[in-house]
Design a protein around this motif. Structure first.
Motif, PDB file in Angstrom:
ATOM      1  N   MET A 159      38.187  37.891  42.843  1.00  0.00           N
ATOM      2  CA  MET A 159      38.228  36.462  42.529  1.00  0.00           C
ATOM      3  C   MET A 159      38.305  36.248  41.022  1.00  0.00           C
ATOM      4  O   MET A 159      39.131  35.481  40.517  1.00  0.00           O
ATOM      5  CB  MET A 159      36.991  35.766  43.120  1.00  0.00           C
ATOM      6  CG  MET A 159      36.847  34.298  42.805  1.00  0.00           C
ATOM      7  SD  MET A 159      36.058  33.968  41.207  1.00  0.00           S
ATOM      8  CE  MET A 159      34.386  34.604  41.495  1.00  0.00           C
ATOM      9  N   TYR A 160      37.431  36.940  40.278  1.00  0.00           N
ATOM     10  CA  TYR A 160      37.444  36.788  38.817  1.00  0.00           C
ATOM     11  C   TYR A 160      38.808  37.184  38.255  1.00  0.00           C
ATOM     12  O   TYR A 160      39.389  36.479  37.424  1.00  0.00           O
ATOM     13  CB  TYR A 160      36.349  37.646  38.179  1.00  0.00           C
ATOM     14  CG  TYR A 160      34.944  37.123  38.364  1.00  0.00           C
ATOM     15  CD1 TYR A 160      34.577  35.874  37.880  1.00  0.00           C
ATOM     16  CD2 TYR A 160      33.971  37.892  38.996  1.00  0.00           C
ATOM     17  CE1 TYR A 160      33.278  35.394  38.042  1.00  0.00           C
ATOM     18  CE2 TYR A 160      32.671  37.419  39.171  1.00  0.00           C
ATOM     19  CZ  TYR A 160      32.331  36.174  38.682  1.00  0.00           C
ATOM     20  OH  TYR A 160      31.056  35.710  38.840  1.00  0.00           O
ATOM     21  N   ARG A 161      39.310  38.310  38.712  1.00  0.00           N
ATOM     22  CA  ARG A 161      40.588  38.791  38.171  1.00  0.00           C
ATOM     23  C   ARG A 161      41.729  37.849  38.529  1.00  0.00           C
ATOM     24  O   ARG A 161      42.676  37.691  37.750  1.00  0.00           O
ATOM     25  CB  ARG A 161      40.848  40.217  38.666  1.00  0.00           C
ATOM     26  CG  ARG A 161      39.889  41.214  38.005  1.00  0.00           C
ATOM     27  CD  ARG A 161      40.058  42.630  38.498  1.00  0.00           C
ATOM     28  NE  ARG A 161      39.131  43.528  37.797  1.00  0.00           N
ATOM     29  CZ  ARG A 161      38.790  44.743  38.227  1.00  0.00           C
ATOM     30  NH1 ARG A 161      39.304  45.215  39.357  1.00  0.00           N
ATOM     31  NH2 ARG A 161      37.938  45.479  37.538  1.00  0.00           N
ATOM     32  N   SER A 162      41.649  37.206  39.707  1.00  0.00           N
ATOM     33  CA  SER A 162      42.706  36.255  40.082  1.00  0.00           C
ATOM     34  C   SER A 162      42.739  35.061  39.146  1.00  0.00           C
ATOM     35  O   SER A 162      43.754  34.369  39.050  1.00  0.00           O
ATOM     36  CB  SER A 162      42.508  35.787  41.533  1.00  0.00           C
ATOM     37  OG  SER A 162      41.445  34.846  41.612  1.00  0.00           O
ATOM     38  N   LYS A 163      41.641  34.819  38.453  1.00  0.00           N
ATOM     39  CA  LYS A 163      41.567  33.724  37.480  1.00  0.00           C
ATOM     40  C   LYS A 163      41.910  34.199  36.075  1.00  0.00           C
ATOM     41  O   LYS A 163      41.809  33.433  35.115  1.00  0.00           O
ATOM     42  CB  LYS A 163      40.153  33.130  37.462  1.00  0.00           C
ATOM     43  CG  LYS A 163      39.727  32.434  38.741  1.00  0.00           C
ATOM     44  CD  LYS A 163      38.282  31.964  38.617  1.00  0.00           C
ATOM     45  CE  LYS A 163      37.822  31.254  39.879  1.00  0.00           C
ATOM     46  NZ  LYS A 163      38.527  29.988  40.111  1.00  0.00           N
ATOM     47  N   GLY A 164      42.267  35.478  35.942  1.00  0.00           N
ATOM     48  CA  GLY A 164      42.571  36.018  34.629  1.00  0.00           C
ATOM     49  C   GLY A 164      41.344  36.406  33.833  1.00  0.00           C
ATOM     50  O   GLY A 164      41.424  36.600  32.615  1.00  0.00           O
ATOM     51  N   ILE A 165      40.196  36.518  34.504  1.00  0.00           N
ATOM     52  CA  ILE A 165      38.945  36.890  33.845  1.00  0.00           C
ATOM     53  C   ILE A 165      38.736  38.395  33.993  1.00  0.00           C
ATOM     54  O   ILE A 165      38.820  38.930  35.112  1.00  0.00           O
ATOM     55  CB  ILE A 165      37.760  36.124  34.468  1.00  0.00           C
ATOM     56  CG1 ILE A 165      37.918  34.622  34.217  1.00  0.00           C
ATOM     57  CG2 ILE A 165      36.430  36.646  33.937  1.00  0.00           C
ATOM     58  CD1 ILE A 165      36.923  33.764  34.983  1.00  0.00           C
ATOM     59  N   ASP A 166      38.477  39.072  32.892  1.00  0.00           N
ATOM     60  CA  ASP A 166      38.157  40.495  32.972  1.00  0.00           C
ATOM     61  C   ASP A 166      36.880  40.662  33.774  1.00  0.00           C
ATOM     62  O   ASP A 166      35.896  39.924  33.579  1.00  0.00           O
ATOM     63  CB  ASP A 166      37.965  41.087  31.573  1.00  0.00           C
ATOM     64  CG  ASP A 166      39.288  41.226  30.832  1.00  0.00           C
ATOM     65  OD1 ASP A 166      40.322  41.420  31.493  1.00  0.00           O
ATOM     66  OD2 ASP A 166      39.272  41.126  29.591  1.00  0.00           O
TER      67      ASP A 166
END
Ligand SMILES: [Mg+2]
Length: 145
Positions: free
Chosen positions: A123-130
């Motif tokens: 989920m985090y990565r889908s938002k562009g968050i490392d």
């Protein structure tokens, strides 16, 4: 920076037995979080971080006060504690996604998120968050929400 709590900073291993009963005893599981020992690596990382720390946990609001006490007792630095609201049926990933959106709307720039649930990492990565995955082992043993 966003930290998950269980399996990242707190060691919930001793509570996993609440899932061997059918149905799982969620109330006892979360209440026993007050007895968790800290996880040394997660605790050490939180202590060296020099950015605001958000503890974003899917623990229920019923144990919010004991969770904050635990953080203070274990000298975990934190700026914000966010837990699952009463009656909220969203999955952990959906709940955390909405909270991240809210933080970002407030101007909070999430530099890194740390979690032991691969669904949250995705989920985090889908938002562009490392996002940094921590292996707690909980999710291989049991089908936790
Ligand atoms: Mg966790």
């Amino acid at each position: 920076m966003i930290f998950d709590l269980d399996g990242v900073i707190s060691d919930a291993t001793h509570r996993q037995s609440y899932f061997t009963v059918d149905p799982p005893d969620w109330g006892s599981f979360f209440e026993a979080g007050a007895l968790d020992p800290p996880l040394a690596a997660g605790l050490a990382l939180a202590r060296v971080v020099r950015t605001p720390i958000v503890i974003l946990s899917a623990r229920p609001a019923a144990v919010r006060d004991s969770t904050v006490e635990w953080l203070i007792d274990n000298e975990v630095p934190f700026d914000i504690v966010i837990v699952h609201p009463v009656g909220d049926t969203r999955s952990s990933a959906d709940f955390k996604s909405d909270e991240v959106d809210a933080l970002q709307r407030l101007g909070f720039r999430v530099m890194l998120a740390i979690d032991d649930d691969q669904r949250n990492i995705d989920m985090y990565r889908s938002k562009g968050i490392d996002a940094l995955y921590v292996h707690s082992g909980y999710y291989e043993l049991l089908d936790l929400p």
